[in-house]
Write an enzyme that holds these catalytic residues in place. Sequence first.
Site, PDB file in Angstrom:
ATOM      1  N   LEU A   7       0.852  -1.194   0.000  1.00  0.00           N
ATOM      2  CA  LEU A   7       0.000   0.000   0.000  1.00  0.00           C
ATOM      3  C   LEU A   7       0.886   1.241   0.000  1.00  0.00           C
ATOM      4  CD1 LEU A   7      -2.506  -1.082   2.796  1.00  0.00           C
ATOM      5  CD2 LEU A   7      -2.912  -1.055   0.346  1.00  0.00           C
ATOM      6  N   ARG A  14       0.854  13.830   7.636  1.00  0.00           N
ATOM      7  CA  ARG A  14       1.571  14.196   8.866  1.00  0.00           C
ATOM      8  C   ARG A  14       3.070  14.387   8.651  1.00  0.00           C
ATOM      9  NH1 ARG A  14      -1.153   9.393  12.193  1.00  0.00           N
ATOM     10  NH2 ARG A  14      -1.449   8.644  10.059  1.00  0.00           N
ATOM     11  N   GLU A 165      -9.453   1.442  15.111  1.00  0.00           N
ATOM     12  CA  GLU A 165      -8.450   2.487  14.932  1.00  0.00           C
ATOM     13  C   GLU A 165      -8.378   3.356  16.179  1.00  0.00           C
ATOM     14  OE1 GLU A 165      -6.227   2.727  12.272  1.00  0.00           O
ATOM     15  OE2 GLU A 165      -7.142   0.755  12.153  1.00  0.00           O
ATOM     16  N   ASN A 234       4.782   7.841  10.307  1.00  0.00           N
ATOM     17  CA  ASN A 234       3.740   8.809   9.946  1.00  0.00           C
ATOM     18  C   ASN A 234       4.225  10.243  10.066  1.00  0.00           C
ATOM     19  OD1 ASN A 234       1.669   6.821   9.507  1.00  0.00           O
ATOM     20  ND2 ASN A 234       1.711   6.521  11.709  1.00  0.00           N
ATOM     21  N   ALA A 386      54.149  18.971  -3.407  1.00  0.00           N
ATOM     22  CA  ALA A 386      53.075  19.787  -2.838  1.00  0.00           C
ATOM     23  C   ALA A 386      52.570  20.794  -3.873  1.00  0.00           C
ATOM     24  CB  ALA A 386      53.600  20.534  -1.618  1.00  0.00           C
ATOM     25  N   SER A 411      57.238  21.078  -6.432  1.00  0.00           N
ATOM     26  CA  SER A 411      56.135  21.827  -5.836  1.00  0.00           C
ATOM     27  C   SER A 411      55.540  22.805  -6.840  1.00  0.00           C
ATOM     28  CB  SER A 411      56.637  22.624  -4.634  1.00  0.00           C
ATOM     29  OG  SER A 411      57.205  21.734  -3.710  1.00  0.00           O
ATOM     30  N   ARG A 446      59.620  27.137 -16.858  1.00  0.00           N
ATOM     31  CA  ARG A 446      59.331  28.376 -16.143  1.00  0.00           C
ATOM     32  C   ARG A 446      60.388  29.400 -16.502  1.00  0.00           C
ATOM     33  NH1 ARG A 446      63.402  27.235 -11.996  1.00  0.00           N
ATOM     34  NH2 ARG A 446      62.894  25.304 -10.912  1.00  0.00           N
TER      35      ARG A 446
HETATM   36  C1  UD1 Z   1      -2.928   1.596   9.456  1.00  0.00           C
HETATM   37  C2  UD1 Z   1      -3.965   0.618  10.028  1.00  0.00           C
HETATM   38  C3  UD1 Z   1      -3.766   0.507  11.538  1.00  0.00           C
HETATM   39  C4  UD1 Z   1      -2.358   0.034  11.832  1.00  0.00           C
HETATM   40  C5  UD1 Z   1      -1.310   0.943  11.143  1.00  0.00           C
HETATM   41  C6  UD1 Z   1       0.049   0.279  11.241  1.00  0.00           C
HETATM   42  C7  UD1 Z   1      -5.984   0.823   8.655  1.00  0.00           C
HETATM   43  C8  UD1 Z   1      -7.344   1.362   8.561  1.00  0.00           C
HETATM   44  N1  UD1 Z   1      -5.291   1.114   9.753  1.00  0.00           N
HETATM   45  O1  UD1 Z   1      -3.200   2.863  10.034  1.00  0.00           O
HETATM   46  O2  UD1 Z   1      -4.695  -0.419  12.087  1.00  0.00           O
HETATM   47  O3  UD1 Z   1      -2.140   0.021  13.228  1.00  0.00           O
HETATM   48  O4  UD1 Z   1      -1.610   1.105   9.745  1.00  0.00           O
HETATM   49  O5  UD1 Z   1       1.079   1.108  10.741  1.00  0.00           O
HETATM   50  O6  UD1 Z   1      -5.550   0.121   7.748  1.00  0.00           O
HETATM   51  N2  UD1 Z   1      -2.764   3.922   1.870  1.00  0.00           N
HETATM   52  C9  UD1 Z   1      -3.165   3.729   0.559  1.00  0.00           C
HETATM   53  N3  UD1 Z   1      -4.401   4.192   0.186  1.00  0.00           N
HETATM   54  C10 UD1 Z   1      -5.244   4.807   1.036  1.00  0.00           C
HETATM   55  C11 UD1 Z   1      -4.832   4.991   2.386  1.00  0.00           C
HETATM   56  C12 UD1 Z   1      -3.598   4.525   2.770  1.00  0.00           C
HETATM   57  O7  UD1 Z   1      -2.435   3.173  -0.248  1.00  0.00           O
HETATM   58  O8  UD1 Z   1      -6.331   5.183   0.599  1.00  0.00           O
HETATM   59  C13 UD1 Z   1      -1.441   3.433   2.273  1.00  0.00           C
HETATM   60  C14 UD1 Z   1      -0.534   4.520   2.798  1.00  0.00           C
HETATM   61  O9  UD1 Z   1       0.262   5.061   1.754  1.00  0.00           O
HETATM   62  C15 UD1 Z   1       0.327   3.784   3.817  1.00  0.00           C
HETATM   63  C16 UD1 Z   1      -0.556   2.649   4.287  1.00  0.00           C
HETATM   64  O10 UD1 Z   1      -1.584   2.523   3.329  1.00  0.00           O
HETATM   65  O11 UD1 Z   1       1.503   3.246   3.226  1.00  0.00           O
HETATM   66  C17 UD1 Z   1      -1.141   2.904   5.677  1.00  0.00           C
HETATM   67  O12 UD1 Z   1      -1.917   4.084   5.653  1.00  0.00           O
HETATM   68  P1  UD1 Z   1      -1.964   5.088   6.878  1.00  0.00           P
HETATM   69  O13 UD1 Z   1      -2.908   6.181   6.528  1.00  0.00           O
HETATM   70  O14 UD1 Z   1      -0.602   5.451   7.300  1.00  0.00           O
HETATM   71  O15 UD1 Z   1      -2.656   4.157   7.977  1.00  0.00           O
HETATM   72  P2  UD1 Z   1      -2.546   4.279   9.548  1.00  0.00           P
HETATM   73  O16 UD1 Z   1      -3.437   5.343  10.024  1.00  0.00           O
HETATM   74  O17 UD1 Z   1      -1.129   4.315   9.949  1.00  0.00           O
HETATM   75 CA    CA Z   2       0.787   4.513   8.928  1.00  0.00          CA
END
Ligand code: UD1
Ligand code: CA
Length: 460
Positions: A7, A14, A165, A234, A386, A411, A446
């Site tokens: 993902l 943040r 969450e 994050n 040098a 040098s 020189r």
């Molecule tokens: C997520 C988990 C949480 C877990 C934590 C661990 C969910 C709902 N929550 O929360 O339970 O404890 O990770 O680190 O899954 N991303 C996408 N598409 C989206 C949203 C996010 O690809 O629409 C990707 C982000 O780029 C990231 C990852 O998913 O790499 C996690 O997303 P993030 O928003 O950081 O989730 P957390 O709030 O950390």
């Molecule tokens: Ca995360």
Amino acid sequence: MVAVAILAAGRGTRMKSDLPKVLHELGGRTLVQRVLESCVPLHPCRRLVIVGYGADLVRNSLQQTDAITNGNNHQPTLEFVEQKQQLGTGHAIQQLLPTLKDFTGDLLVLNGDVPLLRPDTLEQLINIHKEHGNAATLLAAHLPKPTGYGRVFCDSQNLVKQIVEDRDCTDAQRKNHRINAGVYCFHWPKLAEILPQLKADNDQQEYYLTDTVHLLDQVMAVDVDDYREILGINSRQHLANAYHVLQDWVKTNWMAAGVTMIDPDSITIDDTVQLEPDVILEPQTHLRGNTIIQTGSRIGPGSLIENSQIGKNVTIQFSVVSDSLIADETRIGPYAHLRGHANVGQGCRIGNFVELKNTQVGTSTNIAHLSYLGDATLGDKVNIGAGTITANYDGVKKHRTTIGDRTKTGSNSVLVAPLTLGTDVTVAAGSIVTDDVPDDSLVIARERQVIKPGWRLQSE
Ligand code: UD1
Ligand code: CA
């Protein structure tokens, strides 16, 4: 048969950055590259990356780094799936439905922002998943400070009942320190069947992947031994904390393997660096990229070595060495800068304020003070006086200088390239040498000194 999906579509608000979060670097490699590399030993049958925010940047970056690291790994081609709007982690996995239509194996899902996972941990997760025939198996950990993470609620058999969450937790639920790492192994056909049923009825109004646990029949949690492995990034503070963890692992590992570190807290070492026993690292030393240092070498204090190979019993003090090779017994520094394929032979001395760029140096050659040698080839037992400078650039092109064995430059010599000095040549101090010099000669280029005896300034 395991396919991997990462993902990587979120922006990472943040982080307060224009750069997609997963492209931020941790110890020389991007977060998502690290996640991808942790899957290499699993030999996945497919590798999918879900991109969205900064999709082109993420795709280009991964394709570039993968081409380098995947050279001998024979991993399947990366497949990029676009999530146009980032409506949550569950929505992200829904985007895989068309691509994985006929897939019947397991899908390992990894968050692109959890960069410290060890391959063994992933292997263990997959094994437990298979042994128990689970619909899904996820990694959990007990965190001292679980703020921000989803909390995992299990029954006595470790079967997951619910993931809530942080922002959706009640005060009582928040007291549970068992968190969801964001690493899951799903039986894909079962997941695919229930994915369309996800709802966005939560504080963020997003489709959460974690809500699939209600809809699947058997979901199991597996705890990691070292919770630091699953730290998610994050914010910049998390990035700094993860770097600290990584450094701690790397240094502990090299010290156990026989490397001495004087003041380890002041030293940084990328996890791609290779060290041999009896290497000594002095304070303020930084080793990066594909650097290898052989036994008996002493690096620092105050040195930066990047993508370089350092032989045995080399010393390097207060110097910077990049993309270069240094042979055994050579002494570098203080205050030398070697870059762009500076290849120095055995038993040489490269001293104070010497810069070498794309220069090959034979054995037992000395370049001890205040020199710039660029695009040069030096033989054995050469002595560079040098202040010797190669004038290698005419404003348009770079030209080579070749210096034969046992040749000595006085040098402040300027060697105007293209130029060849033969073997056993002596260059008189202060010469500006523009023409080739044959073996066994003295070159003086020189003005002669003029003395006018009895001459005195006439006052008006
Ligand atoms: C997520 C988990 C949480 C877990 C934590 C661990 C969910 C709902 N929550 O929360 O339970 O404890 O990770 O680190 O899954 N991303 C996408 N598409 C989206 C949203 C996010 O690809 O629409 C990707 C982000 O780029 C990231 C990852 O998913 O790499 C996690 O997303 P993030 O928003 O950081 O989730 P957390 O709030 O950390
Ligand atoms: Ca995360």
